[in-house]
Design a protein around this motif. Structure first.
Motif, mmCIF file in Angstrom:
data_model
loop_
_atom_site.group_PDB
_atom_site.id
_atom_site.type_symbol
_atom_site.label_atom_id
_atom_site.label_comp_id
_atom_site.label_asym_id
_atom_site.label_seq_id
_atom_site.Cartn_x
_atom_site.Cartn_y
_atom_site.Cartn_z
ATOM 1 N N LEU A 482 38.700 51.749 32.078
ATOM 2 C CA LEU A 482 39.408 50.911 31.125
ATOM 3 C C LEU A 482 39.129 49.467 31.508
ATOM 4 O O LEU A 482 39.294 49.084 32.663
ATOM 5 C CB LEU A 482 40.909 51.204 31.253
ATOM 6 N N SER A 483 38.660 48.679 30.537
ATOM 7 C CA SER A 483 38.532 47.257 30.860
ATOM 8 C C SER A 483 39.508 46.473 29.991
ATOM 9 O O SER A 483 39.901 46.932 28.919
ATOM 10 C CB SER A 483 37.092 46.784 30.651
ATOM 11 N N ASP A 484 39.895 45.339 30.507
ATOM 12 C CA ASP A 484 40.890 44.500 29.853
ATOM 13 C C ASP A 484 42.168 45.295 29.544
ATOM 14 O O ASP A 484 42.593 45.412 28.409
ATOM 15 C CB ASP A 484 40.300 43.901 28.567
ATOM 16 N N PRO A 485 42.812 45.842 30.582
ATOM 17 C CA PRO A 485 43.872 46.821 30.394
ATOM 18 C C PRO A 485 45.253 46.218 30.088
ATOM 19 O O PRO A 485 46.104 46.168 30.955
ATOM 20 C CB PRO A 485 43.889 47.542 31.729
ATOM 21 N N LEU A 486 45.494 45.746 28.882
ATOM 22 C CA LEU A 486 46.796 45.278 28.389
ATOM 23 C C LEU A 486 47.359 44.089 29.166
ATOM 24 O O LEU A 486 47.807 43.100 28.593
ATOM 25 C CB LEU A 486 47.839 46.403 28.365
ATOM 26 N N LEU A 487 47.325 44.199 30.482
ATOM 27 C CA LEU A 487 47.895 43.155 31.324
ATOM 28 C C LEU A 487 46.755 42.263 31.811
ATOM 29 O O LEU A 487 45.778 42.758 32.350
ATOM 30 C CB LEU A 487 48.561 43.830 32.530
ATOM 31 N N ARG A 488 46.865 40.941 31.628
ATOM 32 C CA ARG A 488 45.752 40.066 32.008
ATOM 33 C C ARG A 488 46.066 39.269 33.267
ATOM 34 O O ARG A 488 45.274 38.422 33.682
ATOM 35 C CB ARG A 488 45.406 39.120 30.842
ATOM 36 N N ASN A 530 46.408 43.671 42.766
ATOM 37 C CA ASN A 530 46.571 42.283 42.326
ATOM 38 C C ASN A 530 45.550 42.046 41.220
ATOM 39 O O ASN A 530 44.351 42.058 41.473
ATOM 40 C CB ASN A 530 46.295 41.319 43.483
ATOM 41 N N LEU A 531 46.014 41.880 40.009
ATOM 42 C CA LEU A 531 45.075 41.647 38.909
ATOM 43 C C LEU A 531 44.585 40.214 38.956
ATOM 44 O O LEU A 531 45.320 39.300 39.348
ATOM 45 C CB LEU A 531 45.752 41.940 37.574
ATOM 46 N N GLU A 532 43.335 40.063 38.567
ATOM 47 C CA GLU A 532 42.793 38.722 38.475
ATOM 48 C C GLU A 532 43.145 38.159 37.098
ATOM 49 O O GLU A 532 43.305 38.921 36.150
ATOM 50 C CB GLU A 532 41.268 38.760 38.676
ATOM 51 N N PRO A 533 43.271 36.847 36.994
ATOM 52 C CA PRO A 533 43.566 36.279 35.675
ATOM 53 C C PRO A 533 42.441 36.645 34.709
ATOM 54 O O PRO A 533 41.264 36.529 35.064
ATOM 55 C CB PRO A 533 43.611 34.772 35.922
ATOM 56 N N GLY A 534 42.799 37.116 33.548
ATOM 57 C CA GLY A 534 41.781 37.466 32.549
ATOM 58 C C GLY A 534 41.485 38.950 32.532
ATOM 59 O O GLY A 534 42.379 39.777 32.680
ATOM 60 N N ASN A 535 40.217 39.200 32.416
ATOM 61 C CA ASN A 535 39.747 40.570 32.199
ATOM 62 C C ASN A 535 39.632 41.325 33.522
ATOM 63 O O ASN A 535 38.990 40.877 34.446
ATOM 64 C CB ASN A 535 38.373 40.449 31.506
ATOM 65 N N ASN A 536 40.271 42.484 33.612
ATOM 66 C CA ASN A 536 40.156 43.338 34.797
ATOM 67 C C ASN A 536 39.589 44.695 34.385
ATOM 68 O O ASN A 536 39.656 45.061 33.215
ATOM 69 C CB ASN A 536 41.528 43.556 35.431
ATOM 70 N N THR A 537 39.043 45.400 35.349
ATOM 71 C CA THR A 537 38.591 46.757 35.043
ATOM 72 C C THR A 537 39.248 47.759 35.992
ATOM 73 O O THR A 537 39.445 47.484 37.181
ATOM 74 C CB THR A 537 37.062 46.910 35.178
ATOM 75 N N ILE A 538 39.576 48.886 35.422
ATOM 76 C CA ILE A 538 40.131 49.992 36.197
ATOM 77 C C ILE A 538 39.198 51.168 36.021
ATOM 78 O O ILE A 538 38.925 51.582 34.894
ATOM 79 C CB ILE A 538 41.538 50.349 35.685
ATOM 80 N N ASP A 539 38.682 51.669 37.126
ATOM 81 C CA ASP A 539 37.798 52.829 37.070
ATOM 82 C C ASP A 539 38.394 53.930 37.936
ATOM 83 O O ASP A 539 38.484 53.785 39.154
ATOM 84 C CB ASP A 539 36.397 52.461 37.579
ATOM 85 N N LEU A 540 38.788 54.990 37.280
ATOM 86 C CA LEU A 540 39.390 56.103 38.009
ATOM 87 C C LEU A 540 38.357 57.221 38.074
ATOM 88 O O LEU A 540 37.858 57.680 37.048
ATOM 89 C CB LEU A 540 40.645 56.596 37.285
ATOM 90 N N LEU A 541 38.050 57.617 39.299
ATOM 91 C CA LEU A 541 37.100 58.714 39.470
ATOM 92 C C LEU A 541 37.890 59.955 39.859
ATOM 93 O O LEU A 541 38.576 59.971 40.880
ATOM 94 C CB LEU A 541 36.075 58.363 40.560
ATOM 95 N N SER A 542 37.784 60.980 39.025
ATOM 96 C CA SER A 542 38.518 62.220 39.285
ATOM 97 C C SER A 542 37.536 63.322 39.661
ATOM 98 O O SER A 542 36.463 63.435 39.080
ATOM 99 C CB SER A 542 39.299 62.620 38.037
ATOM 100 N N VAL A 576 54.075 48.970 32.012
ATOM 101 C CA VAL A 576 53.055 48.903 30.962
ATOM 102 C C VAL A 576 52.259 50.199 31.003
ATOM 103 O O VAL A 576 51.653 50.518 32.027
ATOM 104 C CB VAL A 576 52.124 47.689 31.184
ATOM 105 N N ASP A 577 52.338 50.919 29.907
ATOM 106 C CA ASP A 577 51.698 52.235 29.906
ATOM 107 C C ASP A 577 50.289 52.158 29.322
ATOM 108 O O ASP A 577 50.082 51.641 28.222
ATOM 109 C CB ASP A 577 52.528 53.235 29.102
ATOM 110 N N LEU A 578 49.334 52.658 30.098
ATOM 111 C CA LEU A 578 47.931 52.574 29.700
ATOM 112 C C LEU A 578 47.407 53.907 29.166
ATOM 113 O O LEU A 578 46.246 54.006 28.765
ATOM 114 C CB LEU A 578 47.067 52.173 30.912
ATOM 115 N N SER A 579 48.278 54.915 29.163
ATOM 116 C CA SER A 579 47.819 56.282 28.912
ATOM 117 C C SER A 579 47.106 56.440 27.581
ATOM 118 O O SER A 579 46.142 57.186 27.470
ATOM 119 C CB SER A 579 48.994 57.253 28.984
ATOM 120 N N SER A 580 47.594 55.739 26.562
ATOM 121 C CA SER A 580 47.001 55.992 25.250
ATOM 122 C C SER A 580 46.012 54.907 24.827
ATOM 123 O O SER A 580 45.671 54.787 23.661
ATOM 124 C CB SER A 580 48.104 56.172 24.200
ATOM 125 N N GLU A 581 45.527 54.155 25.840
ATOM 126 C CA GLU A 581 44.490 53.160 25.550
ATOM 127 C C GLU A 581 43.167 53.844 25.189
ATOM 128 O O GLU A 581 43.019 55.064 25.305
ATOM 129 C CB GLU A 581 44.276 52.278 26.795
#
Ligand SMILES: *[C@@H]1O[C@H](CO)[C@@H](O)[C@H](O)[C@H]1NC(C)=O
Ligand SMILES: *[C@@H]1O[C@H](CO)[C@@H](O)[C@H](O)[C@H]1NC(C)=O
Ligand SMILES: *[C@@H]1O[C@H](CO)[C@@H](O)[C@H](O)[C@H]1NC(C)=O
Ligand SMILES: *[C@@H]1O[C@H](CO)[C@@H](O)[C@H](O)[C@H]1NC(C)=O
Ligand SMILES: *[C@@H]1O[C@H](CO)[C@@H](O)[C@H](O)[C@H]1NC(C)=O
Ligand SMILES: *[C@@H]1O[C@H](CO)[C@@H](O)[C@H](O)[C@H]1NC(C)=O
Ligand SMILES: *[C@@H]1O[C@H](CO)[C@@H](O)[C@H](O)[C@H]1NC(C)=O
Ligand SMILES: *[C@@H]1O[C@H](CO)[C@@H](O)[C@H](O)[C@H]1NC(C)=O
Ligand SMILES: *[C@@H]1O[C@H](CO)[C@@H](O)[C@H](O)[C@H]1NC(C)=O
Length: 838
Positions: A482-488, A530-542, A576-581
């Protein structure tokens, strides 16, 4: 063609026919009936894909030497039909070759087709594609499933028939199994369960194999299916009809192990006790599960979390070496049982009490031939019993076998067999090619990109998806990105992730921020970010770590991140729920797509410096094989978690960083007396469940072998090394009060009056006894490797034993005061000897 040639052809065909006589196998209420004769039989499980074809002849020979009549194997559907309609019987999957080798060795085969097999094998042996057939429900009265099950069963039966492998055709297969332990879960399948089992029985019978079928753990197995028992003990089991014999399809010789847990083992005395009790109580066929457990190569282990080693504390260890004294003690048992066979098949046992917790069972032919079993199942107290006019010592938790109702030739608690201490001998592993030692050349590496590398296989879906449905198990790995995940913006907050399992790595802006793993119960983690100001990325490897193989509806157990995924710990207290992004998905890793395991890709780097302790890194090196013929293992100490390949073949998942709790209940020498279960005897607390990983010799060339590793959490490849599996010390300990093994093995065992005897034999041909570090006749203490002299100790023993044994491949010593001297009268003495061979 001249007449001589005709005669030769005729002779050859006669010879061929004479080795293929059909054998008529039926059963009655007492036993399997082979060509009209009831038999008392011993069987052991060897699963052909858990070793290599090069290992099979030796494993089969050692099984025969150990007294087995039958080798049992499952058939692994997902190996043979990886894609629907595409069959593979090559290499380790060469079922026909395996069965022929067993037959050529003069042993029978029990073929457990399943095709559901459990077996701690990925998805219980089902191919994953079954799951995706429309309308399918597995292991129940469901037409799409039954069509597939019947098709595969028929395919295997046809393959066996084409090769004349059923006993009815002159082949070695005398028994087959359909389904597997369905009775354990049957009630959960409701009213569709019984029609399914009846259908399965009818379907199997209709295949006309000419040999009987069994259903294990299936009390309601319809005729003519023989329902059989699986367990640590099965003496209390009775089949569902007095027209069916009492069979034990799985006598668990140990137990499987899981990453992160201590390693279970089962003492030889208790395995022998369980087996002898079964034969005592009308049993006529048992199968050790496992006799050789072997290795879960590739991604074949089930679970989740089962180790790559499937050693199972079996009589043959993972590497194919004799596990002593278990192998030898059971060999003696089998010999004793065979001495009773005539009497046992003539009648059912007549059991009478001998006092508290002890009983005698007598089998007697009409002509008066008599065999007896005397049992004492008290967990603590030895006893002396009176039977048939004599007194007998019965140690606690033991069975004595009297093939003439008079002389004890075997007691399950008295181990005459040699004990051998196996060891891994480290091999040189210095950098720099050296053809004469196992050495690594320099390393190259590839950093797996975090997240979704630009790739046409990536796809976007709203919301979180279940993993197995998505990967179809083509890979252990799936990215959820997920990139740019709701919270900046946001410091000191938490990323909350819930997953069905099995392992999770969470990367935030490309850096590993947290991880989790969960056994059965899923994963729930709160990872500080700690999110950086602006665009962040979350990569979950399962990751999946072996698909579930057991339990009702195990095939529907999901995996992967099904949510919720949230930011928590915000200043204003909200979530902040990201589940349905809109999540971006990728099945598998880039390294897998460019075929790094095969080592041939161009992406490898060898500059500037070897990355150490970095997650998601691929490593490659070449090496020469350790010299000699001993089995080879790789010691992954220093690595974290991952997978490894040798010359393109997967040797399995490794995870030495997963240490079992040090506070566990481990003992090196467990009391065999009393009821056993898989938690009773454990080793390796505070250690990884598996440190050494088997590399079959046949996969190695002398030099230029390629090792590829995928390291997930970070490790140091400079730390790994090779080892060979060797036998170190061997020991034997025999008491004056033991039945004499020579009695058991001589033809006139009952009339020949021999004395208790200690036998020592080097484990390998061409070896002789070179050192005897311990010799004591008296009351020595301890076990092999830690023997110490007791207070009572003969002066002559050392000289007598050295004279008899040094420089010899084997030796035998009478354990009597006449031979060894009398250090302390009125004490039952034993002779203990430790030796090295080379
Ligand atoms: C096989 O043995 C059974 C019983 O032992 C007997 O009834 C049957 O006739 C035999 N069949 C053949 C083909 O010999
Ligand atoms: C052995 O079989 C006989 C005859 O069926 C039966 O009477 C006896 O109880 C059985 N013994 C055991 C221990 O099952
Ligand atoms: C079983 O053994 C007991 C004790 O020896 C004997 O009294 C009894 O008659 C036997 N029963 C049978 C059915 O042979
Ligand atoms: C290479 O092998 C030879 C022969 O065994 C040995 O003498 C030498 O020390 C080895 N060199 C290295 C670097 O291991
Ligand atoms: C955030 O970064 C990703 C990856 O660099 C990029 O694909 C995406 O377009 C960016 N989103 C925004 C809103 O800038
Ligand atoms: C997998 O997909 C099937 C069909 O879409 C669905 O019925 C099932 O619930 C899914 N399984 C899991 C574990 O999500
Ligand atoms: C809490 O803060 C987050 C992030 O600044 C914001 O998106 C959210 O709307 C806030 N919630 C409330 C109830 O103010
Ligand atoms: C790995 O090797 C390094 C030196 O290269 C050493 O410092 C470290 O202790 C080793 N770690 C393990 C687990 O053996
Ligand atoms: C051994 O026991 C017997 C009978 O109990 C006794 O007569 C004898 O003196 C004992 N011998 C020794 C050496 O203690």
């Amino acid at each position: 063609m001249g007449s001589g040639t005709v005669a030769l052809v005729f002779l050859l065909s006669v010879a061929a026919a004479s080795v293929c006589f059909a054998v008529n196998v039926t059963y009655d209420g007492r036993a399997l009936v082979v060509d009209g004769k009831r038999r008392v039989l011993v069987s052991g499980s060897i699963h052909y894909p858990r070793s290599t074809p090069e290992m099979w002849p030796d494993l089969i020979k050692k099984s025969k030497d150990g007294g087995l009549d039958i080798i049992e194997t499952y058939v692994f559907w997902n190996l043979h039909e990886p894609n629907r309609g595409q069959f593979d019987f090559s290499g380790r999957k060469d079922l026909v070759k395996f069965i022929k080798l067993v037959g050529e060795a003069g042993l029978f085969v029990h073929l457990r087709i399943g095709p559901y097999v459990c077996a701690e094998w990925n998805y219980g042996g089902f191919p994953l594609w079954l799951h995706f057939l429309p309308g399918i429900q597995l292991r129940t009265d469901n037409a799409p499933y039954k069509i597939e099950m019947q098709r595969f069963t028929a395919r295997i039966v046809a393959l066996m028939k084409q090769n004349n492998l059923f006993a009815s055709q002159g082949g070695p297969i005398i028994l087959s199994q359909i389904e597997n332990e369905y009775g354990n879960v049957e009630s959960e399948y409701g009213s569709s369960a019984k029609p399914y089992i009846d259908w399965a029985a009818q379907m199997a019978t209709s295949m006309n194999t000419g040999v009987p079928w069994v259903m294990c753990q299936q009390d309601d197995a319809p005729d003519p299916m023989i329902n059989t028992c699986n367990g640590f003990y099965c003496d209390q089991f009775t089949p569902n009809s007095d027209q069916k014999p009492k069979f034990w399809t799985e006598l668990w010789s140990g137990w499987f192990s899981s990453f992160g847990d201590p390693v279970p083992y089962r003492p030889a005395e208790d395995v022998a006790f369980a087996a002898a009790r079964f034969y005592q109580k009308n049993g006529t066929l048992l199968n050790y599960y496992m006799y050789h457990g072997g290795t879960n190569f590739g991604r074949t282990s089930g679970g989740p979390f089962f180790t790559t080693s499937y050693d199972y504390d079996a009589p043959l260890d993972e590497f194919g070496l004799l596990r002593q004294p278990k192998w030898g003690h059971l060999k003696d048992l089998h010999k004793a049982i065979k001495l009773c066979e005539e009497a046992m098949v003539a009648a059912v046992g007549n059991t009478t009490s001998l006092g508290q917790n002890s009983e005698a069972t007598v089998y007697q032919t009409e002509s008066g031939q008599c065999a007896a079993f005397l049992a004492n199942w008290d967990g603590q107290l030895d006893s002396i019993v009176y039977f048939n006019g004599n007194y007998y010592d019965l140690p606690a938790w033991s069975v004595s076998i009297l093939p003439d109702c008079k002389n004890v030739v075997y007691n399950t608690a008295k181990v005459n067999s040699i004990t051998a201490i196996p060891k891994f001998v480290p091999q040189a592993s210095q950098t720099g090619p050296n053809s004469s030692v196992a050495s690594f050349s320099s390393w190259s590496w590839f950093k797996e990109p975090v997240g979704i590398s630009i790739n046409r296989d990536a796809f976007v879906l709203p919301g979180l998806v279940e993993q197995i449905n998505t990967t179809a198990d083509k890979s252990d790995f799936m990215w959820y990105s997920l990139s740019d995940p709701l919270l900046r913006d946001g410091s000191q907050i938490q990323l909350h992730v819930e997953s069905l399992g099995h392992v999770l790595y969470a990367f935030v802006n490309g850096r590993l921020a947290g991880k989790g793993s969960g056994k059965g119960k899923g994963i729930s983690v709160d990872i500080p970010v700690n999110l950086e100001p602006g665009n962040n990325t979350i990569d979950l490897l399962s990751l999946t770590m072996g698909l579930q193989n057991y339990g009702a509806f195990f095939d529907l157990a999901g995996a992967g991140i099904t949510g919720p995924v949230q930011f928590k710990g915000l200043n204003n207290g909200s979530t902040v729920d990201l589940s349905s992004e809109q999540w971006t998905y990728q099945v598998g890793l880039k390294g897998e797509r460019v075929r790094l395991p095969q080592g041939i890709s161009k992406v490898w780097a060898s500059q500037p410096a070897l990355p150490i302790n970095t997650p998601l890194t691929w490593y490659k090196t070449t090496f020469s094989a350790p010299p000699g013929n001993s089995p080879v293992a790789i010691d992954f100490t220093g690595m974290g978690k991952g997978q490894a390949w040798i010359n393109g073949q997967s040797i399995g998942r490794y995870w030495p960083a997963n240490i079992s709790p040090a506070s566990g209940n481990c003992v090196d020498s467990c009391n065999y007396r009393g009821q056993y279960d898989q938690k009773k005897c454990l080793r390796g607390c505070g250690k990884p469940a598996q440190q050494h990983y088997h590399i079959p010799r046949s996969w190695l060339k002398p030099t230029g072998n390629i090792l590829v590793m995928l390291e997930e959490i970070g490790g140091n490849p400079n730390n790994i090394s090779f080892a060979t599996r060797e036998i170190g010390l061997i020991c034997a300990r025999v008491s004056e009060s033991y039945p004499a093994p020579l009695d058991l093995w001589s033809d006139n065992y009952l009339t020949r009056v021999t004395k208790p005897t200690l036998l020592l034999e080097c484990p390998f041909p061409n070896q002789v006894i070179t050192d005897l570090p311990f010799i004591s006749f008296g009351n020595p203490h301890g076990t092999c490797g830690s023997f110490t002299h007791g207070r009572c100790r003969s002066r002559q023993a050392r000289r007598i034993v050295r004279k008899a044994c040094l420089g010899k491949p084997k030796c035998s010593i009478e354990v009597t005061v006449d031979n060894l001297g009398e250090p302390c009268a009125n004490v039952t003495k034993s002779l203990a000897v430790a030796a090295y061979c080379s």
